[in-house]
Design a protein around this motif. Structure first.
Motif, PDB file in Angstrom:
ATOM      1  N   ALA A   1       2.995   9.537   1.157  1.00 42.62           N
ATOM      2  CA  ALA A   1       3.240  10.804   0.460  1.00 42.62           C
ATOM      3  C   ALA A   1       4.501  11.520   0.923  1.00 42.62           C
ATOM      4  O   ALA A   1       5.141  12.252   0.152  1.00 42.62           O
ATOM      5  CB  ALA A   1       2.034  11.725   0.661  1.00 42.62           C
ATOM      6  N   MET A   2       4.859  11.316   2.195  1.00 35.30           N
ATOM      7  CA  MET A   2       5.930  12.138   2.793  1.00 35.30           C
ATOM      8  C   MET A   2       7.240  12.146   1.987  1.00 35.30           C
ATOM      9  O   MET A   2       7.744  13.213   1.635  1.00 35.30           O
ATOM     10  CB  MET A   2       6.220  11.667   4.233  1.00 35.30           C
TER      11      MET A   2
ATOM     12  N   GLU B   1      -4.242   6.850   6.496  1.00 39.35           N
ATOM     13  CA  GLU B   1      -2.911   6.820   7.114  1.00 39.35           C
ATOM     14  C   GLU B   1      -1.850   6.370   6.111  1.00 39.35           C
ATOM     15  O   GLU B   1      -0.699   6.815   6.151  1.00 39.35           O
ATOM     16  CB  GLU B   1      -2.895   5.929   8.373  1.00 39.35           C
ATOM     17  N   THR B   2      -2.244   5.499   5.186  1.00 37.56           N
ATOM     18  CA  THR B   2      -1.293   5.031   4.168  1.00 37.56           C
ATOM     19  C   THR B   2      -0.980   6.153   3.187  1.00 37.56           C
ATOM     20  O   THR B   2       0.175   6.313   2.760  1.00 37.56           O
ATOM     21  CB  THR B   2      -1.889   3.825   3.404  1.00 37.56           C
TER      22      THR B   2
ATOM     23  N   ALA C   1       5.557  10.251  10.793  1.00 38.48           N
ATOM     24  CA  ALA C   1       4.186  10.134  10.285  1.00 38.48           C
ATOM     25  C   ALA C   1       3.578   8.786  10.666  1.00 38.48           C
ATOM     26  O   ALA C   1       2.364   8.673  10.861  1.00 38.48           O
ATOM     27  CB  ALA C   1       4.166  10.313   8.769  1.00 38.48           C
ATOM     28  N   ALA C   2       4.419   7.750  10.799  1.00 45.17           N
ATOM     29  CA  ALA C   2       3.906   6.441  11.239  1.00 45.17           C
ATOM     30  C   ALA C   2       3.279   6.592  12.630  1.00 45.17           C
ATOM     31  O   ALA C   2       2.174   6.118  12.889  1.00 45.17           O
ATOM     32  CB  ALA C   2       5.029   5.416  11.255  1.00 45.17           C
ATOM     33  N   GLY C   3       4.016   7.251  13.524  1.00 43.38           N
ATOM     34  CA  GLY C   3       3.512   7.460  14.879  1.00 43.38           C
ATOM     35  C   GLY C   3       2.326   8.418  14.913  1.00 43.38           C
ATOM     36  O   GLY C   3       1.330   8.158  15.590  1.00 43.38           O
ATOM     37  N   TRP C   4       2.443   9.532  14.186  1.00 40.41           N
ATOM     38  CA  TRP C   4       1.331  10.509  14.202  1.00 40.41           C
ATOM     39  C   TRP C   4       0.016   9.852  13.782  1.00 40.41           C
ATOM     40  O   TRP C   4      -1.016  10.049  14.416  1.00 40.41           O
ATOM     41  CB  TRP C   4       1.622  11.661  13.240  1.00 40.41           C
ATOM     42  N   THR C   5       0.043   9.114  12.669  1.00 38.67           N
ATOM     43  CA  THR C   5      -1.197   8.516  12.169  1.00 38.67           C
ATOM     44  C   THR C   5      -1.721   7.480  13.164  1.00 38.67           C
ATOM     45  O   THR C   5      -2.930   7.400  13.399  1.00 38.67           O
ATOM     46  CB  THR C   5      -0.978   7.864  10.787  1.00 38.67           C
TER      47      THR C   5
ATOM     48  N   ARG D   1       0.824  -1.223   0.000  1.00 41.05           N
ATOM     49  CA  ARG D   1       0.000   0.000   0.000  1.00 41.05           C
ATOM     50  C   ARG D   1       0.855   1.269   0.000  1.00 41.05           C
ATOM     51  O   ARG D   1       0.479   2.267  -0.611  1.00 41.05           O
ATOM     52  CB  ARG D   1      -0.924   0.001   1.216  1.00 41.05           C
ATOM     53  N   LEU D   2       1.990   1.233   0.713  1.00 40.49           N
ATOM     54  CA  LEU D   2       2.842   2.433   0.707  1.00 40.49           C
ATOM     55  C   LEU D   2       3.395   2.685  -0.696  1.00 40.49           C
ATOM     56  O   LEU D   2       3.521   3.841  -1.123  1.00 40.49           O
ATOM     57  CB  LEU D   2       3.985   2.301   1.725  1.00 40.49           C
ATOM     58  N   GLY D   3       3.720   1.600  -1.422  1.00 35.46           N
ATOM     59  CA  GLY D   3       4.185   1.768  -2.805  1.00 35.46           C
ATOM     60  C   GLY D   3       3.113   2.435  -3.658  1.00 35.46           C
ATOM     61  O   GLY D   3       3.386   3.384  -4.412  1.00 35.46           O
ATOM     62  N   VAL D   4       1.877   1.978  -3.508  1.00 35.01           N
ATOM     63  CA  VAL D   4       0.769   2.568  -4.266  1.00 35.01           C
ATOM     64  C   VAL D   4       0.563   4.029  -3.836  1.00 35.01           C
ATOM     65  O   VAL D   4       0.353   4.921  -4.674  1.00 35.01           O
ATOM     66  CB  VAL D   4      -0.535   1.745  -4.055  1.00 35.01           C
ATOM     67  N   ALA D   5       0.651   4.268  -2.542  1.00 33.12           N
ATOM     68  CA  ALA D   5       0.460   5.644  -2.049  1.00 33.12           C
ATOM     69  C   ALA D   5       1.544   6.572  -2.598  1.00 33.12           C
ATOM     70  O   ALA D   5       1.267   7.731  -2.950  1.00 33.12           O
ATOM     71  CB  ALA D   5       0.476   5.656  -0.518  1.00 33.12           C
TER      72      ALA D   5
END
Ligand code: ACO
Length: 377
Positions: free
Chosen positions: A121-122, A115-116, A333-337, A71-75
Motif C-alpha cells: 500500500a505504501m 504484511e503484504t 515498511a519491510a523492516g517494520w512488518t 503479492r505486492l502487485g496484488v496488494a
C-alpha cells in the motif's frame, strides 16, 4: 523537577530485543541486513528479494521472491481500488500527515497476508498524495512491475528509465531495515502488546516523521538550497552551528564513523544521468560540515548519515521533498512488518522501566526515588 545528567535516559546501549533481521556495528560502520552487508545488497538484489528474506527470517518459514513480487502487485492493486476511502480522512492535510491518515485507514485484505497489504500500500498512497498535491489524478498500479519501477511510474504517470528504477530499488533495499531504530522500536513495542501489524506500522510511521529520524532528508535539501553556492558554505554552516542548530544529515546515535548507507546511496546517485543538482557543491557542503562538526564537537564523532544522500537521490528521481518521509516508509515498511512478526513470535511484552526523579509522598512505603516497583501497570 530536574532530570540529572547522571540519570540514564534515551535507552542508549539498552538491548530491547534479539533479532535475526539486521545488525548495526556503529564502531566499524557496518550494517548487515538479513545476513548480508548493505553494500553487497543495494544494486544487486531487488527490494522484493530482500523483503522475502526479512519476512522468511521473521516468520521462520521460507517465502520466495517471486511470491512476494506477485503479492505486492496484488496488494498495490487492492489499495488502489480502495484509494478514495483510504484518502478521505487525509483531505486537506500536508503529505506527511496525510500519509499517516492513509496508512491508518488500511486493514486486512482477503487472501493477502497483512504484511503484504502494508508494504504494497505504501507507494500507492504516497504517489496518490503527491499527484493530488499537484491537482493530478492517481495512476493505477501495474500488477507485474517491480515495486521500485511501479512506485516511480505511479508518481510520474509514465515509466521511469532503467537507471532511475535501479537507483530507487537500491534506496529501498538500503533503507529497508536498520536495527533497533526509533520507528522499528515503536513497531516492536506495539506488536509486543499483540496489537495487529496495522497498528504497529501506523505507530512506526509516526515515529519516523520527526527530523531526528526519517524527517531529516527534506531539511537536508532545504540546507543545500539555502547554502546555494560554494562561497556561502562556510558562513552558512558556521552560523548554524553557532546558533546551536543540528546539521541535518549528520550525526547518529549508533555510528561513531561514517554511516555505510551514505556511500551506498552516493554511488546510486552517481549512476543517474541527470540529477538536476550540483553534486560538486553537495560534496563540498558535506566535506565542510564534517570538518566543522569535528571542530565544534571534538569529543563526539559526527559524520555523514544516510539522510544526506537520501535527499540528493530522491530529489534527483523527481520525488518532491514533502514526500521523502513516505518514500522512506515505503522502504522501512519491510523492516517494520518483519520486526512486528518477529516480536510477536517471542510473546514478550516490551515494558522498560523509568528512573523516578520526582517527589515521593511522605507516607509512601515505596522507599527511595528511582524504585518503580509499585507502579500500577
Ligand atoms: N549537528 C550539530 N550538532 C549535533 C548533530 C548535528 N547533526 N548531531 C549531534 N549533535 C550534537 C548534539 O547537539 C550534542 O551536543 P551537546 O552535547 O552540546 O548537547 C552532541 O552532538 C551529542 O549528540 P548526541 O546527543 O549524542 O546525539 P544523539 O545520539 O542524540 O543524536 C541524532 C543522534 C538525533 C541523529 C543527531 O545526530 C541529529 O540530530 N542529527 C541531525 C538530524 C539527522 O540527520 N537525523 C537523521 C538520522 S539518520 C536516521 O534516523 C534514519
Amino acid at each position: 523537577m530536574t532530570i540529572h545528567s547522571r540519570t540514564p535516559v534515551g535507552l542508549d546501549g539498552v538491548v530491547a530485543a534479539a533479532t535475526a533481521l539486521s545488525h548495526v556495528d556503529g564502531d566499524h560502520g557496518e550494517l548487515v541486513i538479513a545476513g548480508a552487508r548493505v553494500g553487497d545488497l543495494a544494486g544487486r538484489v531487488a527490494f522484493e528479494d530482500l523483503t522475502a528474506r526479512l519476512w522468511s527470517l521473521a516468520r521462520g518459514e521460507n517465502i520466495g521472491e517471486t511470491e512476494v513480487r506477485q503479492r505486492l502487485g496484488v496488494a498495490r492493486a487492492r489499495t488502489f481500488e480502495r484509494l478514495p476511502a483510504i484518502l478521505s480522512a487525509a483531505e486537506g492535510l500536508p503529505i506527511v500527515a496525510a500519509f499517516r491518515a492513509g496508512v491508518a485507514a488500511l486493514g486486512p485484505v482477503m487472501g493477502l497476508p497483512d504484511e503484504t497489504v502494508l508494504v504494497g500500500a505504501m507507494p500507492v498512497i504516497a504517489a496518490a498524495l503527491v499527484r493530488r498535491s499537484r491537482g493530478e489524478a492517481p495512476v493505477a498500479p501495474h500488477l507485474t512491475l517491480g515495486h521500485a519501477a511501479d512506485t516511480l511510474r505511479m508518481l510520474r504517470g509514465r515509466p521511469a528509465s532503467e537507471p532511475e528504477t535501479r537507483a530507487l530499488d537500491a534506496y529501498l533495499v538500503t533503507a529497508s531495515d536498520h536495527g533497533m531504530n526509533a520507528s522499528t522500536f515503536t513497531a516492536r513495542v506495539v506488536a509486543s502488546t499483540q496489537a495487529d501489524p496495522f497498528m504497529a506500522v501506523t505507530a512506526a510511521y509516526c515515529a519516523l516523521t520527526g527530523p531526528l529520524h526519517g524527517g531529516a532528508p527534506g531539511p537536508v535539501l532545504d540546507m543545500l538550497d539555502a547554502i546555494g553556492s560554494r562561497e556561502n558554505i562556510a558562513a552558512w554552516v558556521n552560523a548554524a552551528l553557532e546558533r546551536k542548530e543540528r546539521l541535518m544529515g549528520f550525526g547518529h546515535r549508533i555510528y561513531r564513523v561514517r554511516d555505510p548507507r551514505a556511500d551506498v546511496l552516493r554511488e546510486a546517485v552517481a549512476t543517474l544521468e541527470r540529477t538536476g543538482r550540483d553534486l560538486g557543491l553537495a560534496a563540498e557542503v558535506e566535506a565542510y560540515a564534517r570538518e566543522a562538526l569535528k571542530r565544534a564537537k571534538p569529543d563526539r564523532p559526527l559524520d555523514t548519515n544516510v539522510e544526506f544522500y537520501t535527499a540528493i537521490l530522491l530529489d534527483a528521481l523527481g520525488i518532491p521533498r514533502e514526500a521523502f518521509t513516505p518514500i522512506f516508509a515505503t522502504a522501512r515498511a519491510a523492516g517494520w512488518t518483519a520486526h512486528a512478526m518477529e516480536q510477536q513470535r517471542t510473546g514478550r511484552l516490551l515494558r522498560p522501566g523509568s528512573a523516578y526523579v520526582g517527589d515521593m509522598p511522605a507516607t509512601s512505603a515505596a522507599g527511595r526515588p528511582g524504585d518503580e516497583a509499585k507502579e500500577p501497570c
